[in-house]
Write a protein that holds these residues in place. Sequence first.
Motif, short mmCIF file in Angstrom:
data_model
loop_
_atom_site.label_atom_id
_atom_site.label_comp_id
_atom_site.label_asym_id
_atom_site.label_seq_id
_atom_site.Cartn_x
_atom_site.Cartn_y
_atom_site.Cartn_z
N UNK A 287 33.70 27.55 -28.70
CA UNK A 287 32.54 27.91 -29.49
C UNK A 287 31.47 26.85 -29.24
N UNK A 288 30.22 27.20 -29.47
CA UNK A 288 29.12 26.27 -29.23
C UNK A 288 28.34 26.03 -30.50
N UNK A 289 28.03 24.78 -30.76
CA UNK A 289 27.10 24.43 -31.83
C UNK A 289 25.74 24.22 -31.18
N UNK A 290 24.87 25.21 -31.31
CA UNK A 290 23.53 25.13 -30.74
C UNK A 290 22.59 24.54 -31.77
N UNK A 291 21.73 23.63 -31.34
CA UNK A 291 20.83 22.97 -32.28
C UNK A 291 19.49 22.71 -31.63
N UNK A 292 18.44 22.79 -32.45
CA UNK A 292 17.12 22.41 -31.98
C UNK A 292 17.02 20.88 -31.96
N UNK A 293 15.87 20.40 -31.49
CA UNK A 293 15.62 18.98 -31.65
C UNK A 293 15.33 18.70 -33.12
N UNK A 294 15.11 17.46 -33.46
CA UNK A 294 14.87 17.06 -34.85
C UNK A 294 13.38 17.02 -35.16
N UNK A 295 13.05 17.30 -36.40
CA UNK A 295 11.67 17.19 -36.88
C UNK A 295 11.71 16.85 -38.35
N UNK A 296 10.53 16.55 -38.90
CA UNK A 296 10.46 16.12 -40.29
C UNK A 296 10.85 17.23 -41.25
N UNK A 297 10.49 18.46 -40.95
CA UNK A 297 10.85 19.56 -41.84
C UNK A 297 11.19 20.79 -41.00
N UNK A 298 11.94 21.69 -41.62
CA UNK A 298 12.43 22.84 -40.88
C UNK A 298 11.35 23.85 -40.54
N UNK A 299 10.23 23.82 -41.26
CA UNK A 299 9.16 24.77 -40.97
C UNK A 299 8.60 24.54 -39.57
N UNK A 300 8.48 23.26 -39.18
CA UNK A 300 7.98 22.95 -37.84
C UNK A 300 8.95 23.44 -36.77
N UNK A 301 10.23 23.53 -37.12
CA UNK A 301 11.25 23.89 -36.14
C UNK A 301 11.53 25.38 -36.07
N UNK A 302 10.95 26.16 -36.95
CA UNK A 302 11.30 27.58 -37.02
C UNK A 302 11.05 28.29 -35.69
N UNK A 303 9.89 28.04 -35.08
CA UNK A 303 9.60 28.67 -33.80
C UNK A 303 10.58 28.28 -32.72
N UNK A 304 11.00 27.02 -32.74
CA UNK A 304 11.96 26.57 -31.73
C UNK A 304 13.34 27.18 -31.98
N UNK A 305 13.69 27.38 -33.25
CA UNK A 305 14.95 28.06 -33.55
C UNK A 305 14.91 29.50 -33.06
N UNK A 306 13.75 30.15 -33.18
CA UNK A 306 13.61 31.51 -32.64
C UNK A 306 13.74 31.49 -31.12
N UNK A 307 13.13 30.50 -30.47
CA UNK A 307 13.26 30.38 -29.01
C UNK A 307 14.72 30.21 -28.63
N UNK A 308 15.46 29.47 -29.43
CA UNK A 308 16.89 29.28 -29.19
C UNK A 308 17.64 30.61 -29.29
N UNK A 309 17.34 31.38 -30.32
CA UNK A 309 18.00 32.68 -30.49
C UNK A 309 17.63 33.63 -29.36
N UNK A 310 16.36 33.59 -28.92
CA UNK A 310 15.96 34.45 -27.81
C UNK A 310 16.67 34.06 -26.52
N UNK A 311 16.91 32.76 -26.32
CA UNK A 311 17.65 32.32 -25.14
C UNK A 311 19.07 32.87 -25.16
N UNK A 312 19.72 32.79 -26.31
CA UNK A 312 21.08 33.34 -26.43
C UNK A 312 21.07 34.84 -26.18
N UNK A 313 20.08 35.53 -26.75
CA UNK A 313 19.98 36.98 -26.55
C UNK A 313 19.73 37.33 -25.09
N UNK A 314 18.85 36.56 -24.42
CA UNK A 314 18.58 36.80 -23.01
C UNK A 314 19.83 36.64 -22.16
#
Length: 497
Positions: A287-314
């Motif tokens: 199994x894989x633990x996929x994670x974005x990079x770190x940021x001060x708050x999760x709102x800034x990371x939301x787009x990157x989390x979506x990019x992560x999900x799109x990569x998995x879907x692709x």
Amino acid sequence: MAHTGTTQYQYLESLDSTRILRPRPGEPDGEYAEEAHLQVFTEVLMTLALGRTVVVPQSYAFDSYAFLRVATDVLRARTGAAADHHPFRVHLHGARSYREAVDQMLARARTADPAQPFLSRLLPELNDPAAHDLDPGELHEHAADFERLRRAPWLDDERAAGLRLIADEFDWPPVDARPPARTYRLGELVVGAADPSSPMGRSAANLPEQQRDVHAALAAAIRLLGTDRPESFDNRSRLRLPLPWPGDPDGRSPAQIIGDPETLALLVEFVDTLYNVIVVDSIGVADATLSTDLALDEHRLTGRAVAQELALAQYRSRTHPTAWLPPAPAAEGTPPLFRIELDAAAALTDDQARARLAALRANATDAVAALLRARAEPRARSPFWRGVDALRAAEDQRAARAALDAHLAHVATLVGSGVAVSTRGGSLVEMALTAAGAVGPALATEAWHLPGLLSYSATAVGAVGSLVYGKTKQAAAGRRRTRGTACALGRVVDVRG
């Protein structure tokens, strides 16, 4: 959940060698460096507590500063009865041994083949000797093979000792991989995401708004860099370098071509995730633990989390045809994969905050040692392994809940009396560990949703003094208010769906 025999493997994207760069002597650490090391530590500790083994691809085993630091911490805590227990296993690709794999990477660094470059993150001296006041000829002699490298006069004690510990650890047999029947190159998958006729391209208009917007930004960036040379994306380091992008008539860098730093960050997240998904699928048993990079708050990371999900879907849409669309956005209130909090009332300088985060890792050494001792016990007589086996054998949510509760309760007895385990509605379980010593109020939390089993969150390190994390603890006497300092989004997945 992926496993082989009695061993369950976990792949951690946070070990990616691009995540944490080792600072040069006299230079400050990069942004969120200490937080990133703490994230890696909590993920490794979570893996150990769940009875899993961390699987590490050969490139990260040799070239990841994050892995070098956490492996040094864990392997030095392995003493006594646990001396022969192996919490890490290497995944080899195109090599018969770990040392042979290292020698191959060193050969790539020496030849500097532009078609197959090896840009070292842990040993930047290999790529630019002059910048480190080294003679190129002498450095090439030092990097002729692993044994000469570890004795190089310019190699500091931290890296020399860590590389030796890791090499000794990986004398143990590698993971018995189960790769997919067909493999795809990274560039082919990246360029395919911008193809309107691809499964993703045909369905992009039906994505939720935020996912649709992120896909549009990714596709536009990929087209700007060029879809006629997919091999340019095979070396993902090129996206980070201020060097001319292959084939660009004006000799511009990726940052100059794309023009927007946040769009480039989305593309880097997308490509990095695709790369890691390719690697974990080549292992086939983790199994894989996929994670974005770190940021001060999760709102800034939301787009990157979506990019992560799109990569998995692709990746899934090309290699394991299933329902490829990403899952719906996480429900409001879902905790981040990883989060760090400090006492909101404490007026801490940056140096004081970093010192307290480092203390969380140092104070958890006893917990690591205790888990390694429990994992080293003969499986047939071990309460720890009976708990793990019961969790794997659970046939429904109720049985899984009971097995997980029992196992985490046993883990709490192993790692010390300052551990609290609680549940909060449905399948969410919280575990809090208090660190020894009065190092001040600081907290690190880790939340995993295990595929195919149940959802729960756990604090792998943290809770200093009277500070205990968990929304179930809101009414506790003396509860202090905390402020978040960094978080990462992501989830645990079986990349084959």
